[in-house]
Design a protein around this motif. Structure first.
Motif, mmCIF file in Angstrom:
data_model
loop_
_atom_site.group_PDB
_atom_site.id
_atom_site.type_symbol
_atom_site.label_atom_id
_atom_site.label_comp_id
_atom_site.label_asym_id
_atom_site.label_seq_id
_atom_site.Cartn_x
_atom_site.Cartn_y
_atom_site.Cartn_z
ATOM 1 N N ASN B 138 29.857 35.502 -13.997
ATOM 2 C CA ASN B 138 30.321 34.458 -13.094
ATOM 3 C C ASN B 138 31.518 35.050 -12.370
ATOM 4 O O ASN B 138 32.638 35.058 -12.880
ATOM 5 N N CYS B 139 31.251 35.576 -11.195
ATOM 6 C CA CYS B 139 32.263 36.346 -10.468
ATOM 7 C C CYS B 139 33.498 35.507 -10.162
ATOM 8 O O CYS B 139 34.615 36.023 -10.154
ATOM 9 N N ASN B 140 33.302 34.226 -9.908
ATOM 10 C CA ASN B 140 34.435 33.399 -9.478
ATOM 11 C C ASN B 140 35.409 33.059 -10.602
ATOM 12 O O ASN B 140 36.504 32.571 -10.340
ATOM 13 N N PRO B 152 33.948 41.885 -10.811
ATOM 14 C CA PRO B 152 33.549 41.653 -9.421
ATOM 15 C C PRO B 152 34.598 40.836 -8.668
ATOM 16 O O PRO B 152 35.421 40.154 -9.274
ATOM 17 N N GLU B 153 34.543 40.926 -7.339
ATOM 18 C CA GLU B 153 35.468 40.157 -6.508
ATOM 19 C C GLU B 153 35.102 38.682 -6.543
ATOM 20 O O GLU B 153 33.938 38.316 -6.678
ATOM 21 N N ASP B 157 29.364 33.302 -2.778
ATOM 22 C CA ASP B 157 28.521 32.115 -2.899
ATOM 23 C C ASP B 157 27.030 32.449 -2.983
ATOM 24 O O ASP B 157 26.185 31.594 -2.775
ATOM 25 N N ILE B 158 26.720 33.715 -3.283
ATOM 26 C CA ILE B 158 25.324 34.097 -3.485
ATOM 27 C C ILE B 158 25.083 34.157 -4.991
ATOM 28 O O ILE B 158 25.856 34.778 -5.712
ATOM 29 N N HIS B 178 28.202 46.509 0.485
ATOM 30 C CA HIS B 178 28.074 46.029 1.859
ATOM 31 C C HIS B 178 28.872 44.746 2.058
ATOM 32 O O HIS B 178 28.474 43.877 2.826
ATOM 33 N N SER B 179 29.968 44.634 1.312
ATOM 34 C CA SER B 179 30.930 43.533 1.488
ATOM 35 C C SER B 179 30.385 42.158 1.112
ATOM 36 O O SER B 179 30.978 41.146 1.454
ATOM 37 N N MET B 180 29.249 42.109 0.436
ATOM 38 C CA MET B 180 28.726 40.812 0.022
ATOM 39 C C MET B 180 29.398 40.386 -1.280
ATOM 40 O O MET B 180 29.745 41.214 -2.109
ATOM 41 N N ARG B 181 29.573 39.083 -1.421
ATOM 42 C CA ARG B 181 30.184 38.576 -2.651
ATOM 43 C C ARG B 181 29.276 37.564 -3.322
ATOM 44 O O ARG B 181 28.659 36.742 -2.665
ATOM 45 N N PHE B 182 29.269 37.646 -4.626
ATOM 46 C CA PHE B 182 28.360 36.829 -5.410
ATOM 47 C C PHE B 182 29.104 35.742 -6.179
ATOM 48 O O PHE B 182 30.303 35.872 -6.453
ATOM 49 N N ALA B 183 28.360 34.706 -6.534
ATOM 50 C CA ALA B 183 28.914 33.670 -7.397
ATOM 51 C C ALA B 183 28.474 33.965 -8.828
ATOM 52 O O ALA B 183 29.261 34.377 -9.662
ATOM 53 N N LYS B 184 27.180 33.773 -9.093
ATOM 54 C CA LYS B 184 26.681 33.933 -10.452
ATOM 55 C C LYS B 184 25.477 34.870 -10.476
ATOM 56 O O LYS B 184 24.659 34.863 -9.567
#
Lengths: 224, 470
Positions: B138-140, B152-153, B157-158, B178-184
């Motif tokens: 859970n990245c957040n 992770p950063e 929200d992906i 590629h600068s994408m950020r994930f949620a879970k």
């Protein structure tokens, strides 16, 4: 549905064409006008009633693939042809020791050919298939699938996937197809598949579509 | 309301690491370090020797832990897992992630063991992720309960469900590159105790998740998945890759994660019917997710192309149209506006080809993008940033700012960049992507991603979904 139950009780897997068409009728799906005849005289009378040219087909629980047994004759023009074909077909079937339920005399349908079929998937259950008939399905595999039952808007998507969809709009002077009737037929077939998990395979091929509606000319159902 | 048992996996108050180790090189160390590096909740290290691991007290058994356990992460050998599960059941643990391999994917003995584990877990309704999996993030909240490296950063929200562990993580790291950020993120491996549709439902209801990615070798409970997917797809995009489409691949999958791939005909039909975006491969999935996450949905299929290379522009046009998009000729009025800006030998028709007048690239990429947005003649802008344009950081920065200005003005037109350059220009790609302007490599991938996004928008419209705010 009595027909499906009856077939199951007899221990049969294969549902004959007239039985299949009765099942379809119960779901509001129209078939070509036809009459199952036991004698050449009956066949001649039926052909007159239906109107020439007619189609004649052998009905036997042992004949699943009619074309392979040469059990379908098209474009029959008159009484003497009806008599001759009736006698030839019944004779040939008896020589093969096939039970003969009768000879079906049917209307010659016209229009664009379609196929509606089914697929039963282990994970997803019944799927309904719509395809352009004739060589389009045999050679080009121009078909589309959806999980059954389908909604009308999903059938519209299926039609949009068909390469031969231009045929529906009256391509090169051909008669247009009543698209709403086609959609209703696919929706109804899909409901039938969803309602009867014991239908393993179904082939409505060909179906003729024209400006007046769609009619199933041949139907084949196999039970699981 | 999200399923509290699945929420215990992603938002645990306490985590027990069964098989924690302070010894570098051991799996138990990798997990201990990952957990300890970002997660703010209570961590219980479980090791038969007790003591302390990375500054956290270690307990000999989960039964000795002084608090309830929300999530247990299990990294001990397969033959010891059943015993650990029994203890966790006694402790009334909410969920377990079983990293350990050697279960149904390994043969009948392993399958039996897996079944025994599930019999125990079901006694208290404990959710089991895996076995034979990579873990969860859970990245957040900084939770890394996986084999992956680093914390992770936040701010993503992906959310991503992957059956394959290592490839799933490769997709994840490629995407973050590629600068994408994930949620879970969940890698569910053999998926013995959690169904695909349950996770999909959770992501559908999760406030942190806006885009859902699925990398699947099989789908169990197909009908339930379909019913859930067709609901969720109307509000959140679902991008799915389904491998095991061919005979050869099915054979590989069967010996791989114990997945029995169904007929792809049914999968394909189901995806279309539910409005799930099917990606042919992992990289397409990343590209589509990026395009949807960062830019508004296109209102139609008309593409305006800006290029500094005639040849690439023509190739991109072919590929767009072959994928169902339209590259219309611009009106005389718009062409006249463009013609005033570009050299007399350049083309204002669409693709708009500015030619190789590199001293004016900064100005032209920006102005041409604005003209296309304001023309009302295209639904999508693709800026082809090729070679020399890609080497110029000021081109990338100015283009990104222009796009963000236009979006801030309320214009719901997405811009995507078709990136064609060499390795030494990659840092400039970040200038675009950090500002949420998606870059896709070369025309083929660009056309595939853009058409998939446009098809999804089209599906939503056909189902009466209002996309004016999306």
């Amino acid at each position: 549905m009595h027909i499906l139950d009856g077939v199951a009780v007899e221990g049969r897997k294969f549902i004959t064409e007239p039985e299949a068409k009765r099942v379809l009728k119960a779901y509001g799906i129209e078939s070509t006008k036809e009459s199952l005849c036991q004698s050449a005289e009956e066949a001649v009378a039926a052909a007159k009633e239906i109107g020439y040219p007619v189609v004649m087909k052998l009905v036997s629980p042992q004949v699943v693939h009619k074309t392979e047994f040469n059990a379908v004759k098209l474009n029959i023009q008159n009484e003497s042809e009806v008599e001759a074909i009736f006698n030839e077909m019944t004779e040939r079937a008896r020589k093969s020791n096939f039970h003969v339920n009768g000879i079906l005399v049917a209307e010659t349908a016209t229009g664009t050919e379609f196929i509606i079929g089914s697929l039963r998937d282990k994970q997803f259950g019944p799927l309904v298939m719509l395809g352009m008939g004739g060589i389009f399905v045999e050679i080009y595999k121009d078909v589309s699938y959806r999980l059954a039952p389908v909604e009308p808007i999903e059938v519209r998507d299926m039609i949009m996937e068909l390469k031969g969809r231009k045929m529906l709009e009256g391509f090169r002077g051909k008669e247009k197809v009543d698209i709403e009737a086609l959609i209703t037929a696919v929706v109804s077939v899909s409901q039938l598949l969803a309602d009867f998990p014991n239908i393993a395979e179904m082939d409505l091929n060909p179906i003729f579509g024209n400006a007046h509606g769609v009619k199933v000319a041949d139907a084949r159902i196999m039970l699981a | 309301m999200v399923d509290p048992r699945i929420d215990a996996i992603f938002n645990p108050r306490t985590v027990a690491l069964v098989g924690a180790s302070g010894e570098k090189g051991k799996m138990g160390y990798v997990f201990a370090r990952n957990l300890a590096s970002g997660y703010k909740g209570k961590i219980f290290m479980i090791n038969p020797k007790g003591g302390e691991i990375l500054g956290h007290a270690a307990y000999k058994s989960v039964l000795d832990c002084p608090d309830d356990i929300d999530l247990a992460v299990i990294v001990i050998p397969s033959l010891a897992v059943l015993g650990a599960i029994k203890e966790l059941v006694a402790k009334n643990c909410k969920a377990a992630v079983v990293i350990t391999a050697g279960f149904s994917e390994a043969g009948p003995e392993g399958k039996k063991l897996e079944e025994q584990i599930m019999v125990e877990a079901r006694k208290i309704g404990m959710k089991v992720v895996g076995p034979n999996c990579f873990g969860v993030y859970n990245c957040n909240i900084g939770l890394n309960a996986s084999m992956g490296i680093g914390t992770p950063e936040t701010g993503g929200d992906i959310s991503f469900l992957t059956q394959s562990g290592a490839y799933g993580m490769a997709i994840f790291t490629f995407a973050t590159d590629h600068s994408m950020r994930f949620a879970k993120i969940m890698a569910h491996g053999n998926k013995a105790g959690i169904e695909d549709y349950e996770v999909l439902k959770y992501f559908g209801e999760d406030a942190d998740t806006k885009v859902i990615c699925l990398f699947l070798e099989s789908i169990n409970k197909g009908r339930e998945f379909f019913d859930e997917a067709r609901k969720v797809a109307l509000t959140k995009p679902i991008i799915a890759t389904k491998t095991g489409r061919t005979v050869g691949a099915v054979r590989a999958a069967a010996s791989h994660t114990a997945a029995i791939a169904g007929s792809f005909t049914a999968y394909e039909a189901m995806f279309k019917q539910a409005g799930v975006i099917f990606a042919r491969n992992g990289m397409d999935m990343v590209n589509i997710a990026k395009g949807i996450d960062w830019q508004p949905l296109p209102r139609g299929k008309r593409v305006g192309i800006i290029t500094n290379s005639g040849g690439t522009g023509v190739e991109l046009t072919d590929l767009c149209e072959e994928n169902g998009l339209v590259v219309p000729e611009l009106s005389a009025e718009t062409q006249a506006k463009i013609a005033k800006l570009i050299p007399s030998f350049a083309s204002p028709r669409n693709p708009v080809d500015m030619t190789t007048i590199w001293p004016r690239f900064v100005e032209l990429y920006s102005k041409l993008t604005r003209i296309l947005y304001e023309s009302g003649e295209v639904d999508i802008v693709v800026a082809l940033v090729l070679q020399r344009a890609a080497y110029m950081p000021e081109v990338c920065t100015t283009l990104a700012d222009t796009v963000n200005d236009l979006l801030a003005e309320g214009r719901k037109i997405p811009t995507y960049v078709c990136w064609v350059s060499t390795r030494n220009a990659l840092a400039n790609m970040d200038l675009l992507q950090k500002k949420r302007v998606p870059c896709f490599d070369w025309p083929e991938r660009t056309a595939r991603a853009v058409s998939a996004i446009a098809d999804y928008a089209d599906f939503l419209k056909s189902r009466g979904v209002d996309i004016s705010k999306r």
